[in-house]
Design an enzyme around this catalytic site. Structure first.
Site, short mmCIF file in Angstrom:
data_model
loop_
_atom_site.label_atom_id
_atom_site.label_comp_id
_atom_site.label_asym_id
_atom_site.label_seq_id
_atom_site.Cartn_x
_atom_site.Cartn_y
_atom_site.Cartn_z
CB SER A 1 28.09 20.47 76.55
OG SER A 1 29.50 20.32 76.55
CE1 TYR B 1 28.87 23.28 81.14
CE2 TYR B 1 30.08 21.52 80.05
CZ TYR B 1 29.34 22.69 79.99
OH TYR B 1 29.06 23.26 78.76
#
Length: 256
Positions: free
Chosen positions: A148, A161
């Protein structure tokens, strides 16, 4: 006028794509199949996974569905075993399955922390662990991990995350060094915000969408197909000299 022809970039390749029931995984499964790959759609979502396979079959291409929870070792081993049993080998693994979570450390329940890391990080580890021996027997392969932008830069209220994606980015580098001698290339993709069901769950109004889009210099969110084309490059022989990279596909998000 005849239909536009495409260069088949994955002819005779066999690819596993986790999290292929929706979003980026679904788009990538369809694209890989269009480019000649035999695709294994691996997902915990049986209905969504079978729908992806049906779309691939309807386009005249080849795929099977294997129900897989990437956090369960036996599932990942069965995923690879079924792939090799059906297609005889394994060339490509796209570790795409993942979840999002929005809480800072002090407010994050331990169970949620463990669940996020289990799916986003341990899932990558288990799938790669199951796939690498098959790739070694095949003389090499390509592993693509889903990281990401938050595997490159930090973000607020996303403790689990960002931890998971930062770890995926560095795990990718370590795996690339470990298995280069086996001709197994390992890279990761670092998308910006993409219009997927995952993002749709947190962006509920046009104003929220625009605020999120404005974080990207290109002033929009990505499309699943745009990430899929990055995966196609890393899966194909066109990237034969590429390993250990973190590829941002993020509309410029990490450039500033």
């Amino acid at each position: 006028m005849e239909g536009k022809s495409i260069t088949v970039r994955l002819k005779d390749k066999v690819a596993i794509i986790t999290g292929a029931a929706s979003g980026i995984g679904k788009a990538t499964a369809k694209l890989f199949a269009e480019h000649g790959a035999k695709v294994v759609v691996a997902d915990i979502d049986k209905d969504g996974g079978n729908q992806t396979v049906a779309k691939i079959h309807n386009a005249g291409n080849e795929a099977i569905y294997v129900q897989t929870d990437v956090t369960i070792k036996a599932d990942t081993e069965q995923m690879v075993a079924q792939t090799v049993k059906t297609y005889g080998k394994l060339d490509i693994l796209f570790n795409n399955a993942g979840i999002a979570m929005r809480l800072p450390v002090a407010e994050l329940p331990e169970d949620d922390w463990h669940h996020c890391l289990n799916v986003n990080l341990t899932g990558v580890f288990l799938c790669a662990k199951a796939a690498i021996p098959a790739m070694q027997q095949n003389g090499g392969g390509s592993i693509i991990n889903m990281s990401s932008i938050f595997g490159i830069v930090g973000a607020d209220v996303r403790a689990a995350y960002v931890a998971s994606k930062g770890a995926v980015t560095n795990l990718t580098r370590g795996m690339a060094l470990d298995y280069a001698q086996d001709n197994i290339r390992v890279n990761c993709i670092c998308p910006g915000f993409v219009e997927t069901p995952l993002v749709a769950g947190v962006v509920r109004t046009p104003e929220e969408y625009q605020k999120l889009a404005d974080k990207h210099p290109l002033r929009r969110l990505g499309q699943p197909e745009e990430i899929a084309y990055g995966a196609l490059y890393l899966a194909s022989d066109e990237s034969a000299f590429v390993t250990g990279i973190a590829l941002p596909i993020d509309g410029g998000y990490t450039a500033g």
